[in-house]
Design an enzyme around this catalytic site. Sequence first.
Site, mmCIF file in Angstrom:
data_model
loop_
_atom_site.group_PDB
_atom_site.id
_atom_site.type_symbol
_atom_site.label_atom_id
_atom_site.label_comp_id
_atom_site.label_asym_id
_atom_site.label_seq_id
_atom_site.Cartn_x
_atom_site.Cartn_y
_atom_site.Cartn_z
ATOM 1 N N ASN A 180 0.814 -1.215 0.000
ATOM 2 C CA ASN A 180 0.000 0.000 0.000
ATOM 3 C C ASN A 180 0.849 1.267 0.000
ATOM 4 O O ASN A 180 1.984 1.243 0.475
ATOM 5 C CB ASN A 180 -0.913 0.008 1.232
ATOM 6 C CG ASN A 180 -2.091 -0.922 1.074
ATOM 7 O OD1 ASN A 180 -2.715 -0.961 0.021
ATOM 8 N ND2 ASN A 180 -2.412 -1.662 2.120
ATOM 9 N N CYS B 55 -5.413 -6.116 -4.433
ATOM 10 C CA CYS B 55 -6.000 -5.797 -3.126
ATOM 11 C C CYS B 55 -6.983 -6.903 -2.782
ATOM 12 O O CYS B 55 -7.557 -7.536 -3.673
ATOM 13 C CB CYS B 55 -6.706 -4.446 -3.199
ATOM 14 S SG CYS B 55 -7.491 -3.923 -1.642
ATOM 15 N N TYR C 142 -13.513 1.421 3.042
ATOM 16 C CA TYR C 142 -12.699 2.642 3.033
ATOM 17 C C TYR C 142 -13.506 3.889 2.699
ATOM 18 O O TYR C 142 -13.066 5.009 2.968
ATOM 19 C CB TYR C 142 -11.536 2.495 2.049
ATOM 20 C CG TYR C 142 -10.507 1.509 2.532
ATOM 21 C CD1 TYR C 142 -9.460 1.915 3.355
ATOM 22 C CD2 TYR C 142 -10.596 0.163 2.206
ATOM 23 C CE1 TYR C 142 -8.528 1.009 3.834
ATOM 24 C CE2 TYR C 142 -9.674 -0.757 2.672
ATOM 25 C CZ TYR C 142 -8.642 -0.330 3.492
ATOM 26 O OH TYR C 142 -7.725 -1.232 3.971
#
Length: 421
Positions: A144, A164, A244
């Site tokens: 990341n 991911c 997120y």
Amino acid sequence: MKLTVVGGGSTYTPELVDGFARLRDTLPVEELVLVDPAADRLELVGGLARRIFARQGHTGRIVTTSDLDAGVDGADAVLLQLRVGGQAAREKDETWPLECGCVGQETTGAGGLAKALRTVPVVLDIAERVRRANPRAWIIDFTNPVGIVTRALLRAGHRAVGLCNVAIGFQRKFAALLDASPAEVHLAHVGLNHLTWETGVRLGGPDGEDVLPRLLAEHGEAVAADVRLPRPLLDRLGVVPSYYLRYYYAHDEVVRELRTKPSRAAEVAAMERELLEMYGDPALDEKPALLARRGGAFYSEAAVDLAAALLGGGGSPYQVVNTLNRGTLPFLPDDAVIEVQAAVGPEGPVPLPVPALDPLFQGLVANVTAYEDLALDAALRGGRDRVFRALLAHPLIGQYEYAEALTDRLVAHNREHLAWA
């Protein structure tokens, strides 16, 4: 087939090794090399990795080394899962932004920018050494912030794909709710890394029946609890945002929460100490249950699937990856890196067509893409002003007083990792 994991001393690695062992028919790894500068961690993780292979009857060879060049020599694929600065740097990323009233998180906002500045130069150096060792090797980036790191790799001409585990996590959860097999569930997954929405859930493939409305109607409470957003919001949006998106849709609420509890970095650091102690037990020959709390669920399945498809040995025909936009989202530059379903093969991923995105989501994607462009510029060329511009552009910041204060803190906390500071 030789695979190399850079950051092989990570406590994540037994999850990956377990996947290689279980899914050896999909990805027949003959040699797995774990590379890490932390020799003490590498010895513990490498020992457990060998025991996992032995328990599951995998005949592949596992090699551990701190020599990057030797580790990537002749590798067919290299997986990147490194953390520059370790959990100590993550702890800072999650705390100093809160001093300015902004979300403290390791992959987005000011903390995410700090991680990008530390990480991009290191990853590009690794990638150049991979290219010298084998120009045809694929680089799979799990490091990341995946979108920015993958963009840096692709801009430099590397054979790279970002990965991911958010999408595969949704796929598995939706399959369970729908009483279907994961292979039957095809996500209409669109956006940027850590900024995505499930705009459709099709059974049987890209052209199958869209059961997202039924999923929300029958299981909306469970889905809302999973992404930690109110059920009425999901009903109004008609899509499933990734977890997120909570940093954007409930920013102030998240800041209040983060100020009242230990950082995730502190929790993970404590967990890692316990995991490493477990890994040192010569009787342990499987990944411990505690590892599930470390994060990265289904990472191994996603990594095996992607590596198998890229190396021509199989894998799912469609996978969610981070790759070049190339007109897929017409409101973004072609060289932006997006996270979408793609057809993946030995020549790399080709994004599937995406229906026109709702302006509600399109605007945020365009805004964060602009930030990522500025963040990459700051990572490649350095300079306080470039850091300030990236922070000012980020929708979680966006005010010059915050951007100034955050720039000061970012530079102060990361000076040892910034060649220009």
